[in-house]
Design a protein around this motif. Structure first.
Motif, PDB file in Angstrom:
ATOM      1  N   UNK A  74       0.894  -1.247  -0.055  1.00  9.12           N
ATOM      2  CA  UNK A  74      -0.028  -0.015   0.020  1.00  9.12           C
ATOM      3  C   UNK A  74       0.772   1.388  -0.014  1.00  9.12           C
ATOM      4  N   UNK A  75       0.473   2.264  -0.973  1.00  9.32           N
ATOM      5  CA  UNK A  75       0.889   3.565  -0.747  1.00  9.32           C
ATOM      6  C   UNK A  75      -0.163   4.297  -0.100  1.00  9.32           C
ATOM      7  N   UNK A  76       0.161   5.364   0.813  1.00 12.52           N
ATOM      8  CA  UNK A  76      -0.784   6.334   1.468  1.00 12.52           C
ATOM      9  C   UNK A  76      -0.327   7.724   1.224  1.00 12.52           C
ATOM     10  N   UNK A  77      -1.353   8.292   0.709  1.00 13.09           N
ATOM     11  CA  UNK A  77      -0.854   9.918   0.708  1.00 13.09           C
ATOM     12  C   UNK A  77      -1.693  10.628   1.665  1.00 13.09           C
ATOM     13  N   UNK A  78      -1.138  11.263   2.453  1.00  9.97           N
ATOM     14  CA  UNK A  78      -1.737  11.949   3.770  1.00  9.97           C
ATOM     15  C   UNK A  78      -1.906  13.426   3.507  1.00  9.97           C
TER      16      UNK A  78
END
Length: 334
Positions: A59-63
């Motif tokens: 997973x990649x998370x953009x916060x």
């Protein structure tokens, strides 16, 4: 822009993610691809993001967060995940442009697989006393989530007339003694400016009937909530953000939103219900193409915290969690 305030402590001691397992369970089916992307629209100190990155190894998370202190702390905390985490400073109504820049949900450019939003004031902002969010500690009446500009709570108290103050306290705080508190503010500021949290908390306490103070917690709670919402324009941002977040997820993607007061929850409930309702005119024998629901509700009503979690984490006591799945591309609103 001013330098972000550095928090005095780091790690989970400052932030216990609310309904974490429920959020993971609701969003997990959308994160099963080879390289899924999740937007955490309310990054805070990265508690939810950290848990998702640990649970889903691809997973990649953009916060997203408007608070530079939160961006700094979360970026430091999540540095070990490398390029699987990226931080964007801004408000979460920019979520559609963030998805267009970073998203490739299910192979569809410009979309993401899932969106998570944990609304309201963060533990970081409450715990950093000098930010002025809490009525429990004496501090300057600031309440800005982004300290780089804009009016403070003290500015509103100094400039708004009694009618406007009453509107703010009544609408944003659902305060039944709004007019009494507003008149007291206007009277008090003729003698001295109201610039400290203790000043305001004491003023509110003295403005309402003694019998009312005995129940319902601190009597200043609703006033502080109202001012925080007004300072940060939270409800207008949320009204723009929810439909944009829905538009940003791919078909089969999912969105989960945690609200902590009724005004937030009403906005989320309304947007989700609109997407889950057919727009075919009543009385027609068949559903018209393109008028089918574009969302499927994943929760029956709103999920609340179990008593055990509420006891361990007081912030979870008022949470309302709603989630939905995207059914089709057509029918989304900008």
């Amino acid at each position: 822009m001013s330098e972000p305030t550095r928090p005095r402590a780091t790690g989970d001691a400052l932030h216990v993610p609310v309904l974490l397992e429920e959020c993971i369970e609701l969003l997990e089916p959308a994160l099963s691809g080879s390289c899924p992307v999740l937007i955490d629209g309310t990054l805070g100190m990265g508690g939810h993001t950290s848990a998702f990155l640990e649970r889903f190894e691809n997973l990649t998370v953009i916060g997203i967060d408007r608070d530079p202190a939160a961006i700094a702390l979360a970026s430091e905390r999540l540095a070990g995940f490398g390029e699987r985490f990226r931080a964007v400073q801004g408000t979460y109504d920019q979520i559609d442009s963030v998805a267009k820049k970073f998203g490739h949900g299910g192979g569809e450019p410009g979309t993401v697989d899932a969106v998570l939003m944990d609304l309201g004031v963060s533990s970081l902002q409450l715990d950093e006393q000098e930010r002025g969010f809490s009525y429990s500690h004496d501090a300057p009446l600031d309440m800005r989530m982004d300290t780089g500009g804009g009016q403070t709570a003290a500015d509103i108290l100094a400039g708004a007339d009694a009618k406007e103050l009453t509107r703010i306290l009544s609408h944003y705080g659902e305060e039944r003694f709004a007019s009494r508190i507003a008149r007291r503010i206007v009277s008090e500021r003729e003698h001295q400016p109201i610039t400290r949290t203790k000043q305001l908390a004491d003023l509110v306490k003295d403005s309402i009937p003694a019998a009312t103070r005995r129940t319902g917690g601190n009597p200043a709670k609703r006033t502080f909530q109202a001012l925080r919402i007004a300072v940060n324009d939270e409800l207008s941002v949320l009204e723009r953000a929810v439909p944009r977040a829905v538009s940003a997820i791919r078909v089969g993607g999912r969105i989960a939103v945690e609200s902590y007061q009724s005004l937030e929850d009403k906005i989320v409930k309304r947007e989700f219900a609109a997407g889950a309702t057919s727009t075919t005119p009543p009385g027609l024998p068949v559903e018209l193409p393109g008028h089918e629901p574009y969302l499927r509700l994943l929760t029956r009503g709103a999920v609340k915290a179990h008593p055990e979690e509420a006891a361990m984490n007081p912030r979870s006591a008022s949470v309302r969690l709603r989630a939905a799945e995207r059914l089709r591309r057509e029918g989304n609103r900008p």
